[in-house]
Enzyme design. Sequence first.
Site, PDB file in Angstrom:
ATOM      1  N   ASP A  45       3.441  -0.516  11.544  1.00  0.00           N
ATOM      2  CA  ASP A  45       2.944   0.785  11.130  1.00  0.00           C
ATOM      3  C   ASP A  45       2.283   1.405  12.343  1.00  0.00           C
ATOM      4  OD1 ASP A  45       2.101   2.243   8.216  1.00  0.00           O
ATOM      5  OD2 ASP A  45       0.909   2.799   9.958  1.00  0.00           O
ATOM      6  N   SER A  50       5.643   8.129  13.030  1.00  0.00           N
ATOM      7  CA  SER A  50       5.618   6.816  12.385  1.00  0.00           C
ATOM      8  C   SER A  50       6.465   5.796  13.131  1.00  0.00           C
ATOM      9  CB  SER A  50       6.133   6.924  10.950  1.00  0.00           C
ATOM     10  OG  SER A  50       5.335   7.787  10.180  1.00  0.00           O
ATOM     11  N   ASP A  94       0.793  -1.232   0.000  1.00  0.00           N
ATOM     12  CA  ASP A  94       0.000   0.000   0.000  1.00  0.00           C
ATOM     13  C   ASP A  94       0.827   1.285   0.000  1.00  0.00           C
ATOM     14  OD1 ASP A  94       1.031  -0.234   2.553  1.00  0.00           O
ATOM     15  OD2 ASP A  94      -0.857   0.152   3.591  1.00  0.00           O
ATOM     16  N   HIS A  95       2.077   1.233   0.457  1.00  0.00           N
ATOM     17  CA  HIS A  95       2.855   2.460   0.652  1.00  0.00           C
ATOM     18  C   HIS A  95       3.581   2.937  -0.602  1.00  0.00           C
ATOM     19  CE1 HIS A  95       2.047   2.167   4.880  1.00  0.00           C
ATOM     20  NE2 HIS A  95       2.973   3.032   5.236  1.00  0.00           N
ATOM     21  N   ARG A 123       8.457   3.789  11.761  1.00  0.00           N
ATOM     22  CA  ARG A 123       9.565   3.387  10.887  1.00  0.00           C
ATOM     23  C   ARG A 123      10.859   3.106  11.643  1.00  0.00           C
ATOM     24  NH1 ARG A 123       9.346   8.656   7.120  1.00  0.00           N
ATOM     25  NH2 ARG A 123       7.162   8.111   7.319  1.00  0.00           N
ATOM     26  N   ARG A 159      -1.919  12.737  10.125  1.00  0.00           N
ATOM     27  CA  ARG A 159      -0.627  13.289  10.526  1.00  0.00           C
ATOM     28  C   ARG A 159      -0.306  14.456   9.613  1.00  0.00           C
ATOM     29  NH1 ARG A 159       2.867   8.384  11.943  1.00  0.00           N
ATOM     30  NH2 ARG A 159       1.650   8.530  13.855  1.00  0.00           N
TER      31      ARG A 159
END
Length: 760
Positions: A162, A646, A97-98, A648, A449
Amino acid sequence: MSTNADAIANAAKLYESMRTRLAIVRRRLNAPLTLADKILLGHLDDPAGQPLVRGESYLQLRPDRVVFQDVLGQTGMLQFMQTRRARVAVPCSIHCDHLIQARTGAASDLQTSLEQNREIYDFLRSAAARYDADFWQPGAGIIHQVVLENYAFPGAIIIGTDSHTPNAGGLGACAVGVGGADAVEVLAGLPWELLYPRRVAVYLTGALQGWAAPKDVILSVAGALGVSGGTNAIVEYIGPGARSLSATGKATIANMGAELGATTSLFAADASMATYLRAVGRGDWTDVLDTYGELLAPDTEVESDPERFYERVLRLDLDRLEPQISGPHSPDRVRPISRFAAELASDQALCETVSAALIGSCTNSSYGDMTRAADVARQAAQRGLALRAPLYVTPGSERVRATIERDGQSQALEAIGATVLANACGPCIGQWHRAPAETKNAIVTSYNRNFPGRNDGDPGTQNFIASPELVVAFALAGRLTFNPLTDRLVAADGSAVRLEPPPAPPEVPAAGLAAGRALCIAPPADGRSVELRIDPASERLQAMAPWPAWDGQDFLALPVLFKARGKTTTDQISPAGPWLKYRGHLDRFSDNLLLGAINAYTGERGRTRNVLTGEASQPVAAVARHYRSQRLRWVIVGDSNYGEGSSREHAALSPRLLGAAAVIARSFARIHETNLKKQGLLALTFADPADYDKLRETDCIDLLGLADMAPGSVVAALIRREDGGSIAIALRHTYSTAQLAWFRAGSALNVIDPAQAHDG
């Protein structure tokens, strides 16, 4: 994917297990339990022996599912390969999806992504087949919406790579965003470690009225708690108002709870959840939810007197809630729409004209969201109103896309000029091929965000967040000073038009959600023959090797690579945008280290001084690489809530690769602190936050007595001045005994016993 019958049978087994564990825990605690306690303690690896001190004990839990998106899924699978396990130990799925960039429209954007990212998709598809995970192809939708439709259920623990994994809280799941190393450990068959969270409750009464939407609930809570008010806490929404919300409305609120720093957000199981589960074709859950209902809601005493059982309780009357606006640059900068126009008029730094409006994302792309937005669009078409700003629409999943095409919402939005994008993250995550704005500009979104530069890479773009229906209204007005509750718009014929509040949508479409295209590939029965290949010359993928163990020595003469000032998010530590395509190639990706962060000494963004050469205004990664070439470890210094945003883990992986020894901050966001620990870095905080101000650009730091580190201990540090002087300071940490083993071994993955993880 399992069948409906299998899913319900597995849920029933889980609930029986939870009953058994909770019976043990209740004998130990002898007190009523919140919903968070029931789910967490019902998943304990050792309910009889687990220490249970809130805010201190690290719970050892057994999650029910792990989910990856296609960005952190790359490093997740690359790390999982190091465990030498043949199959994942718990159910897992990978969602593409990203990486789909928004350009011109759904079909062409998806095709472009398939061509540009084929190497990544092929790797993830083969990894899913090799290790026994479901693979959701590009176009299937955003991970959080797909999880809600297919996997989430009340009482489950889901961990995902995520930060908006808590979206599944809309179906009563305890869904937590984590870094890749956490996910890999669980997939390898180990318990998942979580600091026993604090308890926060939001007690809701009444029901939403007029223009107010579930988005306004979470925006109001964000304004009250701030971006760190939920750190190491689970937020539970209780009271009669919580039961008035649809499952997808609950998901919107739980999703954006990540902006509070919360571990996750929860709603008790209710009729709306059973309704949603039936609508997505997951069988009749009513019986099983009724049978185990006492496990899926707080004890009666808790909801009747919440102040006794939660550290903090917010009370919110939905009958009186008005639409809220958040932004720019921080999701907790919130005000009601009735005060927004006056603020815009008084603050010349804020933009009034809307340059683009965007609805959708993982937070607000449900059938209900699109129905309300489409109603505003239909009003505009009927009354001769035209868009005054470009409007972009992102369906959250293939099923939502197919349903709103079937039921006419897409056509209503397209009729006023909206562009429908692919079922993907798109501009919300920074995947937006947007022409550079000539001046600072304002966009309005229904995203979650709004940090500087997040959406289009331009730190001058001001992102204001609101509900989807309000975003459409702003797109029609072309200005943020418009208040649809009180103001009118001028139609093409000169008449003044008042937009009516859209009616409450049905909880689910009458005909259920359409199936759409079948885009999930289930793994083969035995994938051990599937070969994973990584081209050594690739710029997109790079095999990962274990980090070296700590040598047992103190860290001496560590230069300050970078001292960050103010809000420093993981978007700023490890920016996405054009760098996103390199996420599977750690060395290439790490050239973006701290590009978005503000240098506390100079005010520059992403630049620092090389103390070895004396050169100023150098890219941070270049200086880090120079230090590493000289075998010199270094330290990053952060401000308050360092690493918010995030999940990440690249914000920890990149410093580890480039030679960091430690990150010292006034305070950390939860996920980033854990990610640093997992990668074998020291995550330390100033015992006296004012000591942050003592560090100069040319200072070096000694970290002393590291061999004696123990839970609750203080680390002695010495700031060494360029002129030979020094200042002694104290640093704190939150390492448990197990986490200290990660540091000593070089990383959490290095602690995994291959023999224990290997399953043949």
